[in-house]
Design a protein around this motif. Structure first.
Motif, PDB file in Angstrom:
ATOM      1  N   ALA A 129       6.072  -0.292  18.568  1.00 45.72           N
ATOM      2  CA  ALA A 129       6.832   0.958  18.539  1.00 45.72           C
ATOM      3  C   ALA A 129       7.821   0.935  17.386  1.00 45.72           C
ATOM      4  O   ALA A 129       8.527  -0.057  17.187  1.00 45.72           O
ATOM      5  CB  ALA A 129       7.566   1.157  19.857  1.00 45.72           C
ATOM      6  N   ALA A 130       7.863   2.023  16.630  1.00 49.50           N
ATOM      7  CA  ALA A 130       8.784   2.147  15.496  1.00 49.50           C
ATOM      8  C   ALA A 130       9.836   3.195  15.798  1.00 49.50           C
ATOM      9  O   ALA A 130       9.551   4.214  16.454  1.00 49.50           O
ATOM     10  CB  ALA A 130       8.017   2.536  14.230  1.00 49.50           C
ATOM     11  N   ILE A 131      11.040   2.943  15.322  1.00 56.33           N
ATOM     12  CA  ILE A 131      12.115   3.937  15.417  1.00 56.33           C
ATOM     13  C   ILE A 131      12.040   4.828  14.187  1.00 56.33           C
ATOM     14  O   ILE A 131      12.027   4.334  13.062  1.00 56.33           O
ATOM     15  CB  ILE A 131      13.487   3.245  15.516  1.00 56.33           C
ATOM     16  CG1 ILE A 131      13.526   2.331  16.731  1.00 56.33           C
ATOM     17  CG2 ILE A 131      14.608   4.278  15.600  1.00 56.33           C
ATOM     18  CD1 ILE A 131      14.701   1.398  16.755  1.00 56.33           C
ATOM     19  N   TRP A 132      11.992   6.128  14.398  1.00 57.70           N
ATOM     20  CA  TRP A 132      11.679   7.090  13.332  1.00 57.70           C
ATOM     21  C   TRP A 132      12.851   8.047  13.132  1.00 57.70           C
ATOM     22  O   TRP A 132      13.240   8.747  14.060  1.00 57.70           O
ATOM     23  CB  TRP A 132      10.438   7.879  13.751  1.00 57.70           C
ATOM     24  CG  TRP A 132       9.644   8.470  12.632  1.00 57.70           C
ATOM     25  CD1 TRP A 132       9.997   9.495  11.826  1.00 57.70           C
ATOM     26  CD2 TRP A 132       8.332   8.071  12.232  1.00 57.70           C
ATOM     27  NE1 TRP A 132       8.995   9.775  10.944  1.00 57.70           N
ATOM     28  CE2 TRP A 132       7.946   8.910  11.164  1.00 57.70           C
ATOM     29  CE3 TRP A 132       7.437   7.096  12.668  1.00 57.70           C
ATOM     30  CZ2 TRP A 132       6.721   8.808  10.528  1.00 57.70           C
ATOM     31  CZ3 TRP A 132       6.213   6.988  12.035  1.00 57.70           C
ATOM     32  CH2 TRP A 132       5.855   7.828  10.982  1.00 57.70           C
ATOM     33  N   PRO A 133      13.430   8.107  11.934  1.00 60.49           N
ATOM     34  CA  PRO A 133      14.501   9.096  11.689  1.00 60.49           C
ATOM     35  C   PRO A 133      13.937  10.513  11.683  1.00 60.49           C
ATOM     36  O   PRO A 133      12.881  10.762  11.101  1.00 60.49           O
ATOM     37  CB  PRO A 133      15.033   8.693  10.307  1.00 60.49           C
ATOM     38  CG  PRO A 133      13.907   7.967   9.652  1.00 60.49           C
ATOM     39  CD  PRO A 133      13.146   7.279  10.744  1.00 60.49           C
ATOM     40  N   THR A 134      14.637  11.438  12.329  1.00 62.15           N
ATOM     41  CA  THR A 134      14.172  12.824  12.430  1.00 62.15           C
ATOM     42  C   THR A 134      15.329  13.775  12.154  1.00 62.15           C
ATOM     43  O   THR A 134      16.481  13.364  12.007  1.00 62.15           O
ATOM     44  CB  THR A 134      13.621  13.120  13.838  1.00 62.15           C
ATOM     45  OG1 THR A 134      14.717  13.202  14.763  1.00 62.15           O
ATOM     46  CG2 THR A 134      12.650  12.049  14.304  1.00 62.15           C
ATOM     47  N   LEU A 135      15.015  15.049  12.116  1.00 61.02           N
ATOM     48  CA  LEU A 135      16.050  16.067  11.921  1.00 61.02           C
ATOM     49  C   LEU A 135      17.014  16.127  13.100  1.00 61.02           C
ATOM     50  O   LEU A 135      18.147  16.587  12.954  1.00 61.02           O
ATOM     51  CB  LEU A 135      15.396  17.437  11.712  1.00 61.02           C
ATOM     52  CG  LEU A 135      14.544  17.601  10.450  1.00 61.02           C
ATOM     53  CD1 LEU A 135      13.907  18.982  10.416  1.00 61.02           C
ATOM     54  CD2 LEU A 135      15.375  17.370   9.193  1.00 61.02           C
ATOM     55  N   ARG A 136      16.580  15.657  14.260  1.00 59.55           N
ATOM     56  CA  ARG A 136      17.425  15.673  15.456  1.00 59.55           C
ATOM     57  C   ARG A 136      18.142  14.355  15.697  1.00 59.55           C
ATOM     58  O   ARG A 136      18.993  14.268  16.582  1.00 59.55           O
ATOM     59  CB  ARG A 136      16.585  16.010  16.685  1.00 59.55           C
ATOM     60  CG  ARG A 136      16.052  17.427  16.713  1.00 59.55           C
ATOM     61  CD  ARG A 136      15.133  17.649  17.899  1.00 59.55           C
ATOM     62  NE  ARG A 136      15.776  17.268  19.162  1.00 59.55           N
ATOM     63  CZ  ARG A 136      15.287  16.369  20.015  1.00 59.55           C
ATOM     64  NH1 ARG A 136      14.157  15.734  19.729  1.00 59.55           N
ATOM     65  NH2 ARG A 136      15.909  16.092  21.127  1.00 59.55           N
ATOM     66  N   GLY A 137      17.788  13.336  14.934  1.00 61.64           N
ATOM     67  CA  GLY A 137      18.372  12.011  15.141  1.00 61.64           C
ATOM     68  C   GLY A 137      17.326  10.940  14.941  1.00 61.64           C
ATOM     69  O   GLY A 137      16.957  10.616  13.826  1.00 61.64           O
ATOM     70  N   GLU A 138      16.808  10.401  16.041  1.00 61.34           N
ATOM     71  CA  GLU A 138      15.758   9.383  15.992  1.00 61.34           C
ATOM     72  C   GLU A 138      14.769   9.599  17.114  1.00 61.34           C
ATOM     73  O   GLU A 138      15.117  10.075  18.189  1.00 61.34           O
ATOM     74  CB  GLU A 138      16.362   7.976  16.097  1.00 61.34           C
ATOM     75  CG  GLU A 138      17.152   7.534  14.880  1.00 61.34           C
ATOM     76  CD  GLU A 138      17.752   6.161  15.041  1.00 61.34           C
ATOM     77  OE1 GLU A 138      18.043   5.515  14.017  1.00 61.34           O
ATOM     78  OE2 GLU A 138      17.951   5.725  16.201  1.00 61.34           O
ATOM     79  N   SER A 139      13.510   9.240  16.836  1.00 58.84           N
ATOM     80  CA  SER A 139      12.460   9.258  17.840  1.00 58.84           C
ATOM     81  C   SER A 139      11.749   7.914  17.816  1.00 58.84           C
ATOM     82  O   SER A 139      11.996   7.078  16.947  1.00 58.84           O
ATOM     83  CB  SER A 139      11.453  10.389  17.573  1.00 58.84           C
ATOM     84  OG  SER A 139      12.048  11.653  17.718  1.00 58.84           O
TER      85      SER A 139
END
Length: 348
Positions: A129-139
């Motif tokens: 599982a990878a932590i992904w930066p997004t427009l809302r924060g992280e997914s």
């Protein structure tokens, strides 16, 4: 105290990055203690530069280091029981450490972790599982490369594990889950993906909220807290995102240095560009989590710098402190308990 086991020899730079990364993580989390494994001559010289870290660490000498280009089978034959990678994982199995962090060869690390820790009951395949930066924060996105392909039941398992990780990392009571697909319509996609959607919906899981299908652009938007896919698609998505971030950064640097007016504009907007640079910095979200094993394993990028490796330790710290393994086990037990046929007079 959170006890973290470190493979000092892993990655492109070994102890020269791992040790100062650990020192930086210790500054952020004073309740960490480290168990370190590596080649004495190389590691002790670096450790001597960080007396505070040395006081909070126990060092174990290992003569064997797994190289970044070794095949998993070769690494197992040569490094089982004796390498810094194996012994750092074994510390988790023995209960001496709560989590292991390594920047070593991904295939070798997964093979050794599976062999040493074993998979959880009812889990056929672990996932990264990878932590992904997004427009809302992280997914969270999984699987990003542990195995190729997955059937419907395995995708449901990934959803359960990803949901547990989201609760541990983001402290969300009921994270939203989306299945990566070529469209959001129920009739689109491979049969395994469509069947997985049906299974997750029918399971009516208390620990997560099923959103439905999501597309590739939903990952960056942060449409859901957890994006579930199989390892082939997930790894391509991960590498494409990393390459795009580097491409955008390169374009910006070239544009800002092209003319005198552009350079003046850069100076005036430096604060905004610094914020953008931080958002695009992969070192801020380093640390893949191996899910589905009887223990917590964190994989750092092999080419990670000091800040990036410290970020991987941060992830491991959060996973251990918030009981990731226990959350996954509890969710799996609840799901499989609901699937069991009735026993006794009710069965008739």
């Amino acid at each position: 105290m959170i006890r973290i086991s470190l493979d000092l020899m892993g990655g492109d730079f070994g102890p020269e990055v791992v040790v100062p990364g650990a020192a930086k993580a210790l500054d952020r989390h004073p309740d960490i203690t480290f168990i370190m494994y590596g080649q004495k001559d190389r590691c002790e010289a670096v450790l001597a530069k960080y007396p505070k870290l040395r006081e909070k660490s126990v060092f174990h000498e290992c003569d064997v280091a797994i190289s970044m280009d070794e095949k998993p089978s070769q690494a197992l034959r040569r490094g089982r029981y004796v390498s810094s990678m194996w012994r750092s994982i074994e510390a988790v199995k023995a209960g001496d450490a709560d989590v292991v962090v390594s920047a070593g060869n991904t295939g070798a690390l997964m093979a050794m972790a599976k062999f040493c820790l074993r998979t959880m009951a009812n889990i056929e395949r672990p996932a990264i599982a990878a932590i992904w930066p997004t427009l809302r924060g992280e997914s969270i996105v999984l699987d990003v490369g542990a195995t190729i392909g997955a059937d419907a039941q395995q995708l449901l398992d990934f959803a359960l594990m990803g949901g547990a990780m989201a609760r541990a990392l983001f402290e969300i009571e009921r994270p939203t889950i989306g299945l990566l697909n070529v469209g959001v319509e129920e009739i689109k996609g491979q049969e395994d993906v469509k069947d997985a959607g049906r299974l997750i919906r029918e399971a009516n899981l208390e620990s997560l909220e099923y959103f439905g299908f999501v597309e590739g652009d939903d990952i960056g938007k942060g449409t859901v807290d957890v994006v579930v896919t199989e390892g082939f698609s997930g790894n391509i998505a991960l590498k494409a995102a990393e390459g795009t971030a580097k491409q955008i950064g390169s374009y910006l640097r070239a544009a800002m240095s092209r003319t005198l007016l552009a350079r003046i504009g850069y100076v005036l907007a430096k604060g905004a560009f610094d914020l953008l640079r931080e958002k695009l910095d992969p070192s801020k979200v380093n640390g893949g989590v191996f899910l589905g094993l009887n223990g917590i394993v964190i994989k750092s990028h092999g080419g990670a710098n000091v800040e990036a490796f410290a970020a991987a330790i941060d992830v491991g710290y959060d996973m251990a402190k918030n009981g990731l393994t226990q959350k996954i086990e509890n969710d799996l037990k609840k799901y499989h308990a609901k699937r069991l046929p009735p026993i006794g007079p009710e069965a008739a």
